[in-house]
Write an enzyme that holds these catalytic residues in place. Structure first.
Site, PDB file in Angstrom:
ATOM      1  N   CYS A   2      40.584  50.640  29.409  1.00  0.00           N
ATOM      2  CA  CYS A   2      42.012  50.781  29.094  1.00  0.00           C
ATOM      3  C   CYS A   2      42.863  51.122  30.318  1.00  0.00           C
ATOM      4  CB  CYS A   2      42.222  51.899  28.085  1.00  0.00           C
ATOM      5  SG  CYS A   2      41.228  51.741  26.623  1.00  0.00           S
ATOM      6  N   ASN A 100      44.265  56.781  27.132  1.00  0.00           N
ATOM      7  CA  ASN A 100      42.939  56.372  27.625  1.00  0.00           C
ATOM      8  C   ASN A 100      41.973  57.525  27.375  1.00  0.00           C
ATOM      9  OD1 ASN A 100      44.071  54.086  28.625  1.00  0.00           O
ATOM     10  ND2 ASN A 100      43.652  54.504  30.778  1.00  0.00           N
ATOM     11  N   GLY A 101      40.739  57.210  27.070  1.00  0.00           N
ATOM     12  CA  GLY A 101      39.749  58.272  26.845  1.00  0.00           C
ATOM     13  C   GLY A 101      39.291  58.261  25.395  1.00  0.00           C
ATOM     14  N   GLU A 472      20.397  43.360  41.714  1.00  0.00           N
ATOM     15  CA  GLU A 472      21.833  43.131  41.841  1.00  0.00           C
ATOM     16  C   GLU A 472      22.163  41.640  41.641  1.00  0.00           C
ATOM     17  OE1 GLU A 472      24.407  44.803  41.685  1.00  0.00           O
ATOM     18  OE2 GLU A 472      25.972  43.686  42.702  1.00  0.00           O
ATOM     19  N   LYS A 476      24.656  40.366  38.752  1.00  0.00           N
ATOM     20  CA  LYS A 476      25.854  39.548  39.026  1.00  0.00           C
ATOM     21  C   LYS A 476      25.862  38.327  38.119  1.00  0.00           C
ATOM     22  CE  LYS A 476      28.040  41.557  40.625  1.00  0.00           C
ATOM     23  NZ  LYS A 476      27.835  42.887  41.027  1.00  0.00           N
ATOM     24  N   GLU A 479      26.443  39.226  34.365  1.00  0.00           N
ATOM     25  CA  GLU A 479      27.793  39.761  34.126  1.00  0.00           C
ATOM     26  C   GLU A 479      28.828  38.652  33.953  1.00  0.00           C
ATOM     27  OE1 GLU A 479      28.817  43.872  36.394  1.00  0.00           O
ATOM     28  OE2 GLU A 479      28.199  42.263  37.723  1.00  0.00           O
ATOM     29  N   HIS A 495       2.629  41.315  35.965  1.00  0.00           N
ATOM     30  CA  HIS A 495       2.527  42.241  34.825  1.00  0.00           C
ATOM     31  C   HIS A 495       3.507  41.886  33.708  1.00  0.00           C
ATOM     32  CE1 HIS A 495      -0.174  44.679  37.165  1.00  0.00           C
ATOM     33  NE2 HIS A 495       0.710  44.736  38.139  1.00  0.00           N
ATOM     34  N   LYS A 594      36.111  47.146  34.485  1.00  0.00           N
ATOM     35  CA  LYS A 594      35.945  47.468  35.909  1.00  0.00           C
ATOM     36  C   LYS A 594      35.668  48.953  36.090  1.00  0.00           C
ATOM     37  CE  LYS A 594      36.123  46.724  40.307  1.00  0.00           C
ATOM     38  NZ  LYS A 594      34.887  46.095  40.791  1.00  0.00           N
TER      39      LYS A 594
HETATM   40  C1  G6P Z   1      31.325  48.988  35.637  1.00  0.00           C
HETATM   41  C2  G6P Z   1      31.671  47.826  36.545  1.00  0.00           C
HETATM   42  C3  G6P Z   1      30.576  47.638  37.586  1.00  0.00           C
HETATM   43  C4  G6P Z   1      30.339  48.935  38.346  1.00  0.00           C
HETATM   44  C5  G6P Z   1      30.045  50.103  37.393  1.00  0.00           C
HETATM   45  C6  G6P Z   1      30.057  51.426  38.135  1.00  0.00           C
HETATM   46  O1  G6P Z   1      30.244  48.657  34.848  1.00  0.00           O
HETATM   47  O2  G6P Z   1      31.837  46.639  35.803  1.00  0.00           O
HETATM   48  O3  G6P Z   1      30.950  46.626  38.496  1.00  0.00           O
HETATM   49  O4  G6P Z   1      29.263  48.767  39.216  1.00  0.00           O
HETATM   50  O5  G6P Z   1      31.062  50.182  36.390  1.00  0.00           O
HETATM   51  O6  G6P Z   1      31.344  51.650  38.628  1.00  0.00           O
HETATM   52  P1  G6P Z   1      31.715  52.576  39.836  1.00  0.00           P
HETATM   53  O7  G6P Z   1      33.213  52.465  39.950  1.00  0.00           O
HETATM   54  O8  G6P Z   1      31.279  53.960  39.462  1.00  0.00           O
HETATM   55  O9  G6P Z   1      31.013  52.067  41.043  1.00  0.00           O
END
Ligand code: G6P
Length: 599
Positions: A2, A100-101, A472, A476, A479, A495, A594
């Protein structure tokens, strides 16, 4: 997650609010709305879906004024629909809030309010806030909000508007809020991105503070209702840095910024063969380091473990922040807990740091967003200086985090009085050029993406310090392209994952030069024998690996400890091109946010 934006000034408000909401889109959302106060009336409009949908609404054209609040909602309680989206209004439609929250005790408060006759229209936890304010309102919005805050439990960033008062009141606990201070106009937002085009002067609210903003004036009060002075902070990010330039997506722009980002992360920190960091901690007392983070930042933490142990010889552990905070961790004074976070606002990471502090550990933050909650919570910190990251899938923050942890690891060694390898420092400075070379491969990687874009699954294998890179790469891809992908240490293949390998399975190998390159070659052969489609990341034309690989991506050779930042670039580009070719909204993947400011 949010987003909140509010404005009070003299501009015509609708374009300001809509523009602000667009800047918050990157956080992830599923509905949006605005509310504007004019001549004693609140005008509001809400819509499920994108801001572009909200913009098409006829009703929007009728809204005018110069005080308003706006919100992008990411559903937690209740479906993403118009009814549940913010702003929420009281029964008389005289007060509006955006929140928010999460309000943890909303069920009991909802019952109380309903019993008293309030008509609660949505399934959200947020709506009860506005009805509580209505309940307490006796001509003083600030007083009504203060009484409300005493009743609610949980996390909040709130902005409140009333048709009867020319001001916006904001309050914060556990969810970020920043006030932008302009000439005769004020802004409020959940992060600086909608503010920066208007003003560079901001105030970050702390927990339990209330801000009362009117045209050209702001007042901040602490939890006891006492007015306090807070320093104005200067934002360093420019508006250009948060716009897309000529790139189709932020993610691609941010990937191409990686060489520059690394230069910014190391700027002023490598001098005369030494690492310069201003960290205010007594390293002699540190007996153990625990890295904690979420998502992509957790992957940098995994790489960090290799680096910290290698250079400092201090035992190091890695924990998901969400697990750390609830597993009753054994912490003592000799522990240093490092939180890694791009946003500096991730709820679980923040809670982990608070937990560690309470248990007597020292804390350090490796954070990108200056002034963010985690950066203020920790005892000491290292800023990434990666600039704003807008694409939900983190790219440039990841490489910057790895470089920052590497600098920190070498610094620990230096603090012990040990000699620093000059070649290593030189190589860190060479990394931007090497990444530049990988970025030249983008078109080639796009061709590989075309070939594999319809695959249903992907496997990623790496070993040693490149195992987290495999994780990672898989993250990616899933996601943004919604293809199921898993990362594994290559030796674990036998395994389990080997059972999945057939002619339809693309398998990405991180096969650059390392102390265990030979072992990777045997893993490649095992996949080849099962007809898996191998995509290898290598350092130079390696005939043997080429023999088994369907596709080979050649990247510049570097030291093993720096190989993750060079290798990950190809995986970021591969995920990007696949998602783009599949026609997805790369910067705003479904269901993801994000900045995850709730548990
Ligand atoms: C969300 C984002 C990721 C990010 C993660 C941790 O899931 O989509 O891209 O790695 O949060 O966020 P931070 O801001 O703590 O690195």
């Amino acid at each position: 997650m949010c987003g909140i934006f509010g404005y009070i000034g003299n501009r015509e408000i609708v374009p300001v609010l809509i523009g602000g909401l667009k800047k918050l889109e990157y956080r992830g959302y599923d509905s949006a709305g605005i509310c504007v106060s004019k001549n004693g009336t609140l005008q509001y409009i809400k819509k499920e879906g994108r801001i572009s949908e909200l913009e098409k609404e006829e009703g929007l054209k009728k809204i005018s004024g110069s005080i308003g609040i706006a919100h992008t909602r990411w559903a937690t309680h209740g479906k993403p629909n118009e009814k549940n989206s913010h702003p929420h209004l009281d029964c008389k439609k005289e007060i509006a809030i955006v929140h928010n929250g999460i309000i943890e005790n909303y069920r009991v408060l909802k019952k109380l309010l309903t019993d008293e006759g309030h008509k609660i229209l949505s399934e959200t936890d947020s709506e009860i806030i506005v009805h509580l304010i209505e309940k307490f309102y006796e001509g003083d919005l600030e007083d009504a909000l203060s009484k409300t805050l005493k009743l609610i439990e949980g996390a909040y960033g709130i902005a409140v508007l009333s048709s009867k008062e020319e001001k916006i009141i904001v309050a914060k606990k556990g969810s970020p809020l920043v006030i932008g201070v302009g000439e005769k106009e004020m802004f409020v937002a959940s992060d600086i991105s909608p503010i920066v085009e208007y003003t560079k002067k901001v105030i970050y609210l702390s927990d339990d503070e209330i801000g009362i903003i009117s045209r050209g004036k702001y007042i901040i009060k602490n939890r006891d209702g006492k007015q306090i002075e807070k320093d104005l902070q200067e934002i360093k990010w420019s508006i250009e840095s948060i716009e897309k330039a000529n790139f189709k997506h932020f993610m691609l722009k941010e990937s191409f910024e990686e060489p520059e980002v690394i230069k910014n992360t190391i700027r002023g920190r490598i001098k005369e063969g030494k690492i310069k960091l201003s960290i205010n901690l007594d390293f002699k007392k540190i007996k153990r380091i625990i890295l904690t983070a979420c998502g992509t930042s957790w992957h940098s933490a995994l790489i960090g473990k290799y680096l910290i142990e290698e250079y400092s010889k201090i035992p190091c552990e890695v924990d998901y922040a969400s697990e750390f905070r609830y597993r009753n961790p054994l912490i003592s004074e000799g522990d240093l807990i490092i939180a890694i976070s791009q946003s500096g606002e991730t709820a679980d990471t923040l809670a982990a740091i608070k937990e560690a502090k309470e248990r007597g550990a020292k804390t350090l933050g490796i954070v990108n967003v200056v002034g963010s909650t985690i950066s203020r919570e920790v005892d000491s910190g290292i800023y990434l200086h990666a600039g704003p990251e807008t694409g939900v899938a983190s790219t440039k923050a990841f490489v910057s985090q790895v470089i920052a942890i590497l600098l920190f690891s070498i610094y620990l060694k230096q603090e012990k009085g040990e000699e620093i390898d000059k070649e290593l420092l030189l190589e860190i400075e060479n990394i931007p050029d090497k990444i530049e070379k990988v970025l030249f491969n983008s078109e080639k990687i796009k061709k590989i993406a075309e070939k594999f874009k319809d695959s249903k699954n992907f496997l990623y294998f790496g070993r040693g310090i490149n195992f987290p890179v495999a994780l990672e790469g898989a993250l990616k891809l899933k996601e943004i392209s919604y293809i199921h992908a898993e990362g594994y240490p290559a030796a674990e293949m036998k395994h389990g994952p080997i059972a999945l390998i057939d002619k339809n399975m693309p398998v990405v190998f991180l096969a650059t030069k390392s102390s265990i390159s030979k072992k990777i070659l045997s893993n490649i052969e095992e996949v080849y024998a099962r007809k898996g489609k191998i995509i290898s990341i290598v350092n130079e034309k390696d005939l043997e690996i080429e023999k088994f690989s369907e596709e080979v991506i050649v990247v510049p050779e570097t030291l093993e400890e720096l190989s993750p930042v060079v290798n990950v670039i190809s995986l970021q580009l591969l995920a990007y091109h696949i998602a783009n070719l599949r026609g997805f909204d790369v910067d705003k993947p479904r269901n993801l946010a994000k900045s995850v400011t709730v548990e």
